[in-house]
Design a protein around this motif. Structure first.
Motif, PDB file in Angstrom:
ATOM      1  N   LEU A 112       0.824  -1.213   0.000  1.00 45.07           N
ATOM      2  CA  LEU A 112       0.000   0.000   0.000  1.00 45.07           C
ATOM      3  C   LEU A 112       0.851   1.253   0.000  1.00 45.07           C
ATOM      4  N   GLY A 113       2.138   1.101  -0.361  1.00 46.06           N
ATOM      5  CA  GLY A 113       2.997   2.269  -0.346  1.00 46.06           C
ATOM      6  C   GLY A 113       4.319   2.035  -1.030  1.00 46.06           C
TER       7      GLY A 113
ATOM      8  N   SER B 119       2.190   6.341   1.752  1.00 49.48           N
ATOM      9  CA  SER B 119       1.092   5.460   1.374  1.00 49.48           C
ATOM     10  C   SER B 119       0.493   5.908   0.046  1.00 49.48           C
ATOM     11  N   THR B 120       0.272   4.945  -0.840  1.00 51.24           N
ATOM     12  CA  THR B 120      -0.427   5.215  -2.093  1.00 51.24           C
ATOM     13  C   THR B 120      -1.919   4.925  -1.939  1.00 51.24           C
ATOM     14  N   GLY B 121      -2.257   4.203  -0.877  1.00 51.10           N
ATOM     15  CA  GLY B 121      -3.646   3.841  -0.635  1.00 51.10           C
ATOM     16  C   GLY B 121      -4.093   2.595  -1.364  1.00 51.10           C
TER      17      GLY B 121
ATOM     18  N   LEU C  20       6.753  -0.932  -0.575  1.00 46.28           N
ATOM     19  CA  LEU C  20       6.786  -1.009   0.882  1.00 46.28           C
ATOM     20  C   LEU C  20       6.896  -2.455   1.357  1.00 46.28           C
TER      21      LEU C  20
ATOM     22  N   VAL D 289       1.874   8.283   9.059  1.00 49.14           N
ATOM     23  CA  VAL D 289       2.328   7.878   7.745  1.00 49.14           C
ATOM     24  C   VAL D 289       1.944   8.939   6.714  1.00 49.14           C
TER      25      VAL D 289
ATOM     26  N   THR E  44       0.651  10.288   3.406  1.00 48.31           N
ATOM     27  CA  THR E  44      -0.331   9.594   2.581  1.00 48.31           C
ATOM     28  C   THR E  44      -0.725  10.416   1.358  1.00 48.31           C
TER      29      THR E  44
ATOM     30  N   GLU F 267      -3.498  10.450  -0.295  1.00 51.22           N
ATOM     31  CA  GLU F 267      -4.919  10.131  -0.341  1.00 51.22           C
ATOM     32  C   GLU F 267      -5.715  11.378  -0.113  1.00 51.22           C
TER      33      GLU F 267
END
Length: 164
Positions: free
Chosen positions: A12-13, A55-57, A99, A160, A162, A164
């Motif tokens: 997720l990252g 985080s890319t989500g 990640l 973190v 993010t 998003e």
């Protein structure tokens, strides 16, 4: 620097680092679960500019567009997501990874994920827009602008970072 990298991630990252900052991680060690899982652990690394994660989500396919300097303010204002990060580079190398690579660490890394970069401290401006499909990670472009500074910039995350 004007380089594009296609990065497919399962996690997720994305993490960025210079090899000195991961030299203590043993081959096949699960560093993620023990040292990079809590928001406080991630923030500590990010604020020190060692293992800089965001985080890319969503897992998926990301087109990372690495550039020098700073983007113009109009571009940032029109972007869906914007982050400011910092990193310390030694050994003239910047590494970019999923990640989840921290779960079963190996020093081996595809050559296109290792970037030559002058040693020093950098402010990183990260920005992105949701792809036309409205699905995160669907060939989503992420810009990373690196601006070299004379000293490490103060970054203050309590969790973190993010997109998003």
């Amino acid at each position: 620097m004007n380089k594009d990298i296609n990065l497919e991630i399962d996690g997720l990252g994305i993490i960025l680092y210079s090899p000195f900052s991961v030299a203590h991680i043993k081959e096949e060690e699960d560093y993620l679960t023990k040292n990079y899982m809590s928001a406080e652990q991630v923030a500590d690394h990010v604020n020190r500019g060692t293992i800089v994660g965001f985080s890319t989500g969503s897992p998926g396919n990301y087109m990372l567009r690495l550039r020098d300097g700073y983007p113009d303010e109009k571009t940032l204002d029109e972007s869906d997501y914007v982050l400011r990060l910092a990193i310390e580079i030694r050994d003239h190398k910047l590494c970019i990874r999923d990640l989840y690579d921290l779960m079963e660490w190996t020093t081996e890394l595809p050559g296109e994920q290792v970037i030559d970069l002058d040693n020093g401290c950098y402010n990183i401006t990260v920005f992105s827009n949701l792809p036309l499909s409205n699905i995160r990670g669907d060939q989503q472009g992420i810009y990373l602008y690196f601006n070299r500074l004379t000293e490490m910039p103060r970054i203050s995350y309590s969790g973190v970072p993010t997109l998003e």
